[in-house]
Design a protein around this motif. Structure first.
Motif, PDB file in Angstrom:
ATOM      1  N   SER A  18       0.820  -1.211   0.000  1.00  0.00           N
ATOM      2  CA  SER A  18       0.000   0.000   0.000  1.00  0.00           C
ATOM      3  C   SER A  18       0.849   1.255   0.000  1.00  0.00           C
ATOM      4  N   SER A  19       2.134   1.122   0.322  1.00  0.00           N
ATOM      5  CA  SER A  19       3.025   2.271   0.351  1.00  0.00           C
ATOM      6  C   SER A  19       3.577   2.604  -1.032  1.00  0.00           C
ATOM      7  N   LEU A  20       3.276   1.783  -2.030  1.00  0.00           N
ATOM      8  CA  LEU A  20       3.754   2.053  -3.379  1.00  0.00           C
ATOM      9  C   LEU A  20       3.133   3.343  -3.892  1.00  0.00           C
ATOM     10  N   ASP A  21       3.931   4.142  -4.623  1.00  0.00           N
ATOM     11  CA  ASP A  21       3.408   5.406  -5.128  1.00  0.00           C
ATOM     12  C   ASP A  21       3.312   5.371  -6.649  1.00  0.00           C
ATOM     13  N   SER A  22       2.927   6.499  -7.237  1.00  0.00           N
ATOM     14  CA  SER A  22       2.652   6.559  -8.670  1.00  0.00           C
ATOM     15  C   SER A  22       3.901   6.388  -9.526  1.00  0.00           C
ATOM     16  N   THR A  23       5.087   6.447  -8.925  1.00  0.00           N
ATOM     17  CA  THR A  23       6.312   6.223  -9.689  1.00  0.00           C
ATOM     18  C   THR A  23       6.610   4.731  -9.831  1.00  0.00           C
ATOM     19  N   SER A  24       5.868   3.904  -9.103  1.00  0.00           N
ATOM     20  CA  SER A  24       6.090   2.465  -9.163  1.00  0.00           C
ATOM     21  C   SER A  24       5.467   1.886 -10.430  1.00  0.00           C
ATOM     22  N   VAL A  25       6.064   0.791 -10.891  1.00  0.00           N
ATOM     23  CA  VAL A  25       5.606   0.139 -12.122  1.00  0.00           C
ATOM     24  C   VAL A  25       5.174  -1.287 -11.801  1.00  0.00           C
ATOM     25  N   VAL A  26       4.018  -1.696 -12.332  1.00  0.00           N
ATOM     26  CA  VAL A  26       3.570  -3.079 -12.216  1.00  0.00           C
ATOM     27  C   VAL A  26       3.604  -3.682 -13.619  1.00  0.00           C
ATOM     28  N   ALA A  27       4.340  -4.773 -13.766  1.00  0.00           N
ATOM     29  CA  ALA A  27       4.489  -5.444 -15.057  1.00  0.00           C
ATOM     30  C   ALA A  27       3.475  -6.578 -15.173  1.00  0.00           C
ATOM     31  N   TYR A  28       2.985  -6.811 -16.385  1.00  0.00           N
ATOM     32  CA  TYR A  28       2.056  -7.905 -16.622  1.00  0.00           C
ATOM     33  C   TYR A  28       2.294  -8.475 -18.013  1.00  0.00           C
ATOM     34  N   GLN A  29       1.831  -9.710 -18.233  1.00  0.00           N
ATOM     35  CA  GLN A  29       1.967 -10.345 -19.539  1.00  0.00           C
ATOM     36  C   GLN A  29       0.734 -10.054 -20.383  1.00  0.00           C
ATOM     37  N   GLY A  30       0.956  -9.748 -21.658  1.00  0.00           N
ATOM     38  CA  GLY A  30      -0.158  -9.571 -22.573  1.00  0.00           C
ATOM     39  C   GLY A  30      -0.223  -8.181 -23.162  1.00  0.00           C
ATOM     40  N   GLU A  31      -1.114  -8.030 -24.112  1.00  0.00           N
ATOM     41  CA  GLU A  31      -1.369  -6.729 -24.720  1.00  0.00           C
ATOM     42  C   GLU A  31      -2.281  -5.911 -23.798  1.00  0.00           C
ATOM     43  N   PRO A  32      -2.310  -4.587 -23.965  1.00  0.00           N
ATOM     44  CA  PRO A  32      -3.270  -3.778 -23.216  1.00  0.00           C
ATOM     45  C   PRO A  32      -4.690  -4.298 -23.422  1.00  0.00           C
ATOM     46  N   GLY A  33      -5.429  -4.420 -22.330  1.00  0.00           N
ATOM     47  CA  GLY A  33      -6.777  -4.976 -22.389  1.00  0.00           C
ATOM     48  C   GLY A  33      -6.841  -6.418 -21.941  1.00  0.00           C
ATOM     49  N   ALA A  34      -5.670  -7.041 -21.692  1.00  0.00           N
ATOM     50  CA  ALA A  34      -5.649  -8.422 -21.188  1.00  0.00           C
ATOM     51  C   ALA A  34      -6.212  -8.462 -19.776  1.00  0.00           C
ATOM     52  N   TYR A  35      -6.607  -9.647 -19.317  1.00  0.00           N
ATOM     53  CA  TYR A  35      -7.152  -9.762 -17.963  1.00  0.00           C
ATOM     54  C   TYR A  35      -6.098  -9.429 -16.907  1.00  0.00           C
ATOM     55  N   SER A  36      -4.845  -9.692 -17.216  1.00  0.00           N
ATOM     56  CA  SER A  36      -3.774  -9.291 -16.299  1.00  0.00           C
ATOM     57  C   SER A  36      -3.724  -7.771 -16.187  1.00  0.00           C
ATOM     58  N   HIS A  37      -3.991  -7.089 -17.293  1.00  0.00           N
ATOM     59  CA  HIS A  37      -4.045  -5.617 -17.285  1.00  0.00           C
ATOM     60  C   HIS A  37      -5.198  -5.142 -16.405  1.00  0.00           C
TER      61      HIS A  37
END
Length: 291
Positions: free
Chosen positions: A6-25
């Motif tokens: 919860s301490s993560l801020d807007s500069t943090s990045v979350v990576a996921y597999q797939g194209e934009p719109g994937a369920y991971s997204h």
């Protein structure tokens, strides 16, 4: 980075597999709406972004309520040094998507990720259509937007249909209502959450039993005698050898709970290569859907 995500801020990045719109997204947007989501071609790429410091966390699907486990993830766990800091359950509403102008009667082939195809198998058969395996649900939508094939339908999310300017031919195309995917959030470092006896925790780890008779039965005995609930036990081969089996396990307990320490002590006696993946709060989905 610690498990206090919860301490993560807007500069943090979350990576996921797939194209934009994937369920991971979608899982990233619903769980970490304030973080920047970055898509990757493969699950390995997403996890490597975290290992290399290019992303703070990775959102990785591990199992689905209809199609079962995402097998390739368990093979990669042995190779990574990342830790699990959170779980998330994402409801999956598969849509059958086509080009503008296409109708259900026009669809002769249905393309998507093999997991999505498995989750919609009965509905695909009812159309008399042929399965076409593709690398990603949203990627299937991207492909359709480029090919504009009126005989091709793809299984993806309504968000993907919107992003790639396609038409939803049928919503809730999955065979089973309540279709849900469990995700694990991986990070480079892990800090144990404070142990509160009034909260429910999950501890995940991997191990390999010693090559002795009834080793698995004996290794699991400590969890039964200490009244620890085993939520998941997965097995897979190591290095293509039938005699070397790796196990992944989720238990309903905090790592610091005395009963889990006793169970792990017995596990260590019959096992080798035990690696703790992390302790984290159980998602509220578990208590709501399993009262």
């Amino acid at each position: 980075m610690s498990s206090s995500y919860s301490s993560l801020d807007s500069t943090s990045v979350v990576a996921y597999q797939g194209e934009p719109g994937a369920y991971s997204h979608l899982a990233c947007k619903h769980t970490f709406p304030h973080l920047r989501s970055v898509n990757c071609a493969t699950f390995v790429d997403a996890m490597q972004m975290v290992e290399q410091g290019e992303a703070t966390i990775a959102m990785i699907p591990v199992e689905n309520s209809t199609a079962g486990r995402v097998e390739e993830i368990y093979r990669e766990l042995k190779k990574t040094q990342l830790y699990v800091i959170k779980e998330h359950f994402e409801p999956v509403n598969h849509c059958l998507i086509g080009c503008h102008g296409s109708e259900l009667s026009d669809i002769k082939r249905v393309g998507s990720h093999p997991q999505a195809l498995a989750q919609c198998d009965n509905n695909i058969k009812s159309l008399g259509a042929t399965n076409v395996a593709m690398y990603d649900t949203a990627g299937a939508s991207k492909y359709l937007s480029e090919s504009q094939d009126p005989t091709l339908g793809v299984i993806s999310s309504s968000l993907a249909a919107e992003l790639y300017d396609l038409k939803v031919l049928q919503s809730e195309f999955n065979d089973t209502k309540g279709n849900t995917t469990r995700f694990l959030v991986f990070a480079k470092q892990h800090k144990l959450p404070v142990f509160d006896v009034n909260k429910t925790y999950i501890t995940s780890f991997m191990f390999r039993v010693r090559n002795v008779p009834a080793a698995l039965y004996k290794a699991m005995g400590g969890f039964a005698t200490n009244n620890i609930n085993l939520l998941k036990l997965e097995s897979y081969m190591v290095n293509g050898r039938f005699t070397a089996t790796q196990f992944y396990i989720d238990v309903e307990s905090h790592f610091q709970a005395p009963e889990l320490q006793l169970a792990l002590e017995e596990l260590r006696f019959f096992s080798e290569d035990i690696r703790m993946l992390g302790t984290y709060l159980a998602d509220d989905y578990r208590s709501v859907n399993n009262p």
